[in-house]
Design an enzyme around this catalytic site. Structure first.
Site, PDB file in Angstrom:
ATOM      1  N   ALA A 280       0.824  -1.214   0.000  1.00 19.14           N
ATOM      2  CA  ALA A 280       0.000   0.000   0.000  1.00 19.14           C
ATOM      3  C   ALA A 280       0.856   1.261   0.000  1.00 19.14           C
ATOM      4  O   ALA A 280       0.507   2.268  -0.604  1.00 19.14           O
ATOM      5  CB  ALA A 280      -0.913  -0.002   1.225  1.00 19.14           C
ATOM      6  N   ILE A 282       3.955   1.654  -1.203  1.00 14.89           N
ATOM      7  CA  ILE A 282       4.773   1.854  -2.390  1.00 14.89           C
ATOM      8  C   ILE A 282       3.869   2.104  -3.600  1.00 14.89           C
ATOM      9  O   ILE A 282       3.048   1.249  -3.928  1.00 14.89           O
ATOM     10  CB  ILE A 282       5.675   0.637  -2.653  1.00 14.89           C
ATOM     11  CG1 ILE A 282       6.588   0.403  -1.444  1.00 14.89           C
ATOM     12  CG2 ILE A 282       6.497   0.826  -3.915  1.00 14.89           C
ATOM     13  CD1 ILE A 282       7.293  -0.911  -1.467  1.00 14.89           C
ATOM     14  N   GLU A 284       3.482   1.458  -6.620  1.00 13.49           N
ATOM     15  CA  GLU A 284       3.990   0.667  -7.737  1.00 13.49           C
ATOM     16  C   GLU A 284       3.210   0.922  -9.023  1.00 13.49           C
ATOM     17  O   GLU A 284       3.658   0.598 -10.113  1.00 13.49           O
ATOM     18  CB  GLU A 284       3.963  -0.833  -7.384  1.00 13.49           C
ATOM     19  CG  GLU A 284       2.576  -1.469  -7.318  1.00 13.49           C
ATOM     20  CD  GLU A 284       1.899  -1.287  -5.961  1.00 13.49           C
ATOM     21  OE1 GLU A 284       2.509  -0.629  -5.099  1.00 13.49           O
ATOM     22  OE2 GLU A 284       0.792  -1.781  -5.783  1.00 13.49           O
ATOM     23  N   ASP A 326       9.076  29.043 -38.720  1.00 15.21           N
ATOM     24  CA  ASP A 326       9.222  29.462 -40.098  1.00 15.21           C
ATOM     25  C   ASP A 326       8.017  30.332 -40.454  1.00 15.21           C
ATOM     26  O   ASP A 326       6.950  30.184 -39.845  1.00 15.21           O
ATOM     27  CB  ASP A 326       9.287  28.219 -41.003  1.00 15.21           C
ATOM     28  CG  ASP A 326       9.650  28.568 -42.428  1.00 15.21           C
ATOM     29  OD1 ASP A 326      10.299  29.603 -42.631  1.00 15.21           O
ATOM     30  OD2 ASP A 326       9.276  27.801 -43.337  1.00 15.21           O
ATOM     31  N   ASP A 613      11.469  22.232 -42.289  1.00 15.40           N
ATOM     32  CA  ASP A 613      10.870  21.322 -43.265  1.00 15.40           C
ATOM     33  C   ASP A 613      11.875  20.750 -44.264  1.00 15.40           C
ATOM     34  O   ASP A 613      11.572  19.813 -44.973  1.00 15.40           O
ATOM     35  CB  ASP A 613       9.733  22.019 -44.033  1.00 15.40           C
ATOM     36  CG  ASP A 613      10.197  23.287 -44.750  1.00 15.40           C
ATOM     37  OD1 ASP A 613      11.411  23.555 -44.738  1.00 15.40           O
ATOM     38  OD2 ASP A 613       9.343  23.999 -45.302  1.00 15.40           O
ATOM     39  N   ASP A 617      17.502  21.442 -42.460  1.00 15.92           N
ATOM     40  CA  ASP A 617      16.958  21.874 -41.166  1.00 15.92           C
ATOM     41  C   ASP A 617      17.196  20.832 -40.073  1.00 15.92           C
ATOM     42  O   ASP A 617      16.982  21.113 -38.892  1.00 15.92           O
ATOM     43  CB  ASP A 617      15.444  22.143 -41.273  1.00 15.92           C
ATOM     44  CG  ASP A 617      15.136  23.407 -42.040  1.00 15.92           C
ATOM     45  OD1 ASP A 617      15.983  24.317 -42.011  1.00 15.92           O
ATOM     46  OD2 ASP A 617      14.072  23.489 -42.667  1.00 15.92           O
TER      47      ASP A 617
END
Length: 884
Positions: A280, A282, A284, A326, A613, A617
């Site tokens: 309970a 931890i 997980e 751009d 693009d 680039d």
């Protein structure tokens, strides 16, 4: 051996006409016959294997060990409950992982490379997986080769084949070459192109001769699967947190067990309590919950046209402080339209939509050169290619100079493709009895390589005065935010070398075109600024054009906030970095400048998003914290180097993605703080009762039940909480900021302590109702059962109600909207129904050692359950008053 066959032989064998390509019907039939064009990946995990993977956890081993011990001593009910919890936990984990896997598969499908293919006589862009034998593929710089091809046409084509040959230098290709030697190495097959290699220069066409696993790369491929299981930085931090808490919790449990030994308690009961408390305490479930929230988040982002390729990008998005964008197509509509053209001493406007307009001789020559020196197409309202070239083809259409007619009458026999250094493109076309070079590009570059001008149909020497005239008109167009392109020609009696094309030209004139700003961008820029994000425009256009658009959009206030690539070169890296904050517009920049711009902004601690693009680039996209590729105009290389792809090439999508990224991070934070508060509440209740030698308020099976139901369901619901409308009114999150910054850790401790204290209080009232207290030496089992039922309901109820308060750290649930997250309301309702079922159904009540409460006690436990929510909401009121 396709490399030893001529183009005609290859095309005959493939049964395809290169001028029209395959028909849609034939392509569909071949796709059904040969299958999709994709390499086989590693086999998917079955649901069974996923299930057993969920059991491979140290805590699960501890629980299974506890189940074996309970069976050995005859406590079969407890054993069944423990096993049910283990199975349910594993099932939830499988569902979460399956959903995450499906979400990522959907994203991968969206990012499948696309290819230009000629079918039914038209060039179309399709998913590479749909390519079949015989398809005619069109290649240009920046595109990956989608299958093995026998080249049928090439113009200065170079392909980087290191994926197959290991050679980093691109191979030159020539469609006319033949190789008779059957042992010709792959690197020497100059008339072939191979799957997964990259066209870096020039253009070409090829017929598909092999797809999927029949390709050269398919023959050597063993696995083609991206590692999508890598944990994000956030998941790693949470995993480390879970381990730390685990060690603390196990330490507490060992301490509880030792204390119980001295107190001579029932060791079996305390053994189960200690184990269940460890589970309970931890969290997980954190990594699984984070994975599902991220996966659902990126799926949601894909619906707003932002495809996130890498999960860590979602976390980084929330910290973006600079958006480098751009101009063309991102800030503007990407619908270039020629509105003015100029031949010497003759400036004219182009009517917007009117077709069949008349032009004088010089004007016709200008348009003819533009259309012939173009790779774009435009027919029946449909276009392919660069928007600037499309605008030029549309201009020709308006003046009855249709692309199809011109290209069939004046066949292209050579070309010199555009590159960002020359800023020019040239083609060599067959005339009636000779050849003509057509060149288009930056007018200042054209004037540099021209020695004549076309004036009233006559070729006359180009004077300095005439050059100044062209440049003056070009500058006036630029001042009006028009993009300016020039055109020139040169007649020759024979085919010439590409290097000789751009010498001693005859300048014809210029055109001015505009790409209007997107309507929604202006509002997005206002939103970005209010969120503490600075929008930056980066463009290859002239400074005046860029600044005019930037002013209209609200990016820049004056031309003093702009700088050109040439001016950047004059500054040292240190000086440029120091002055970077003064600029909002970067004009006439090369891809190399983009990297410098990113680095300069990053040197001031900014988190930078960069759009791109083109092939060149890729370095700036990789250097940026978030590389954003254009989905429509972007090359495969830019998409490969990016973290995110915009399917609509729209600046507003970047802003929306940042907003979504901030909300996803906040939702994960809510889930984590909620889980830690709940787990801490359970630890407090058990540890204090053991420490002071009080009866234990909750049994192991009850703790396991609460951990499974009241923790997991609301935590997942909080993870998909609707976004905070005010999230873009805050500054970007510091990426180095602790997960528990701004009081989050304190809130988790206070919330958990309060929940634990109320659980103990409910247990105390349950005992007192029968005349007992914590100090009573012998308490009947039925009294303990009743008191534990009250504690059981309060612990579960307080956590369920408390989840409502966790939706926003400062806004009340009424401000957020009580029913604005119906998943959370559903989780709370389901949680209470399940609690009621456990208490009221006899065999379940017996298994969990609980019983039905009286009406008065139901009122009391509901009241206790509401206290954390009420106190949290009151604290928010005080916080908002203090802020006001």
């Amino acid at each position: 051996m396709w490399f030893s066959k001529s183009q005609e032989e290859a095309l005959n064998e493939l049964n395809v006409n290169p001028a029209t390509g395959l028909t849609t019907t034939e392509a569909k039939a071949r796709l059904e016959k040969y299958g999709a064009n994709k390499l086989k990946g590693k086999p998917k995990k079955s649901l069974i294997s996923l299930f057993f993977e969920q059991l491979q956890d140290m805590l699960i081993y501890v629980l299974l060990g506890a189940a074996v011990i309970t069976v050995a001593i005859g406590e079969y009910v407890d054993a069944v409950i423990i096993l049910l919890v283990v199975v349910l936990n594993a099932v939830i984990g499988v569902v979460q992982e399956y959903k995450a896997e499906k979400a990522i598969e959907a994203l991968q499908a969206m990012t499948t490379p696309r290819s230009l293919v000629r079918r039914d006589g038209e060039v179309k862009e399709i998913n590479s997986e749909e390519i079949v034998l015989g398809d005619i593929i069109v290649l240009d710089a920046g595109r990956f080769v989608p299958a093995d091809l026998r080249l049928i046409e090439s113009a200065n084509l170079q392909i980087e084949e290191s994926a197959l040959t290991g050679e980093s230098v691109p191979s030159e290709k020539n469609a006319d070459d033949l190789h008779e030697d059957p042992k010709t190495p792959i690197g020497d097959k100059s008339n072939m192109a191979f799957m997964s290699t990259l066209a870096t220069y020039g253009r070409g066409e090829g017929a598909v001769i092999a797809t999927a696993m029949d390709t050269e790369i398919g023959k050597i491929a063993t696995i083609l699967d991206e590692d999508i299981e890598e944990m994000t930085p956030l998941q790693k931090r949470l995993d480390e947190l879970g381990k730390t808490l685990g060690f603390i919790a196990i330490g507490i449990c060992v301490l509880i067990f030792i204390i119980a030994l001295f107190q001579k308690r029932d060791l079996f009961e305390m053994f189960l309590t200690a184990i269940s408390l460890a589970v309970a305490a931890i969290p997980e479930g954190l990594p699984a919950i984070v994975a599902i929230v991220l996966a659902l988040g990126v799926t949601r982002m894909s619906k707003i046209n932002a495809i996130v390729k890498k999960l860590p990008a979602v976390e980084t998005l929330g910290s973006v402080s600079i958006i480098c964008s751009d101009k063309t197509g991102t800030l503007t509509q990407n619908k270039m339209t020629v509105v003015k053209f100029y031949t010497f001493d003759n400036l004219k406007d182009v009517q917007a939509e009117a077709m069949g307009q008349t032009a004088e001789q010089d004007e016709k020559e200008l348009m003819k050169s533009f259309v012939l020196c173009s790779d774009a197409t435009y027919e029946n309202g449909q276009s392919t290619g660069d928007p600037t070239e499309v605008a030029l083809v549309v201009l020709g259409d308006k003046y009855n100079l249709a692309r199809r007619t011109l290209h069939s009458e004046y066949k292209r026999v050579g070309e010199r493709p555009f590159d960002s250094d020359r800023k020019l493109m040239s083609t060599l076309n067959k005339e009636e009895n000779a050849y003509r070079v057509h060149t288009k590009g930056a007018i200042d570059n054209i004037l540099t390589i021209s020695k004549n001008a076309l004036v009233n149909g006559q070729v006359i020497p180009l004077t300095e005065e005439m050059k100044a005239n062209y440049l003056k008109i070009a500058e006036e167009m630029s001042d009006n935010a028009l993009r300016v392109l020039g055109a020139a020609f040169k007649d020759t009696v024979s085919i010439i070398d590409p290097e000789a094309m751009e010498k001693d030209l005859t300048v014809i004139g210029i055109v001015g075109m505009i790409d209007p700003p997107r309507l929604e961008v202006k509002d997005s820029i206002v939103e970005a600024k209010s969120a503490g994000i600075t929008p930056i425009m980066i463009t290859g256009d002239h400074k005046n054009t860029a600044v005019a658009i930037a002013k209209e959009l609200g990016i820049a206030a004056s031309i003093q906030q702009s700088i050109t690539g040439a001016e950047i070169d004059e500054l040292s890296d240190e000086e440029f970095s120091r002055r970077i904050k003064d600029y909002r517009v970067f004009a006439r920049v090369s891809p190399e400048h983009k990297v410098k711009i990113v680095q300069a902004f990053q040197s001031h601690g900014n988190i930078v998003s960069m759009t791109g693009d083109g092939v060149n680039d890729a370095p700036s996209l990789k250097k940026a914290d978030i590389g954003v590729a254009m989905g429509i105009t972007g090359t495969d290389v830019s998409k490969g180097a990016s973290d995110m792809i915009l399917t609509d090439d729209n600046f507003s999508t970047i802003v929306h993605a940042i907003e979504e990224g901030r909300n996803i991070y906040n939702n994960i934070k809510k889930s984590v703080i909620f889980l830690l508060s709940c787990n801490l509440g359970e630890v407090v209740a058990i540890f204090i009762s053991v420490l002071f030698f009080w009866p234990v308020p909750l049994l192991a099976t009850q703790l396991l039940w609460i951990n499974l139901i009241t923790d997991t369901l609301p935590a997942i619901a909080l993870g998909v909480d609707p976004g905070d409308k005010d999230v873009m009114k805050k500054k970007p999150r510091d990426p180095k900021e602790s997960f528990f910054a701004n009081g989050a850790g304190v809130r988790a401790i206070l919330g958990g302590t309060l929940i634990g204290a109320l659980t103990l209080a409910a247990f105390y009232f349950g005992l007192r109702e029968y005349g007992y207290s914590f100090g009573s030496k012998t308490i009947p089992e039925e009294v303990l059962t009743y008191a534990r039922t009250m504690a059981f309901v309060v612990l579960a109820g307080s956590q369920l109600f408390y989840s409502l308060a966790m939706r926003n750290p400062t806004k009340s649930i009424l401000q957020v909207g009580l029913f604005s997250n119906m998943y959370l309301i559903g989780a709370i309702v389901v949680g209470f129904i399940l609690q009621l079922v456990v208490i009221s159904v006899p065999f379940l009540a017996s298994a969990f050692k609980v019983q039905m409460l009286s009406a008065g006690d139901w009122g009391l436990v509901i009241l206790f359950s509401l206290i954390p929510l009420a106190l949290k909401e009151i604290a928010k009121l005080f916080m908002s008053e203090r802020e006001n």
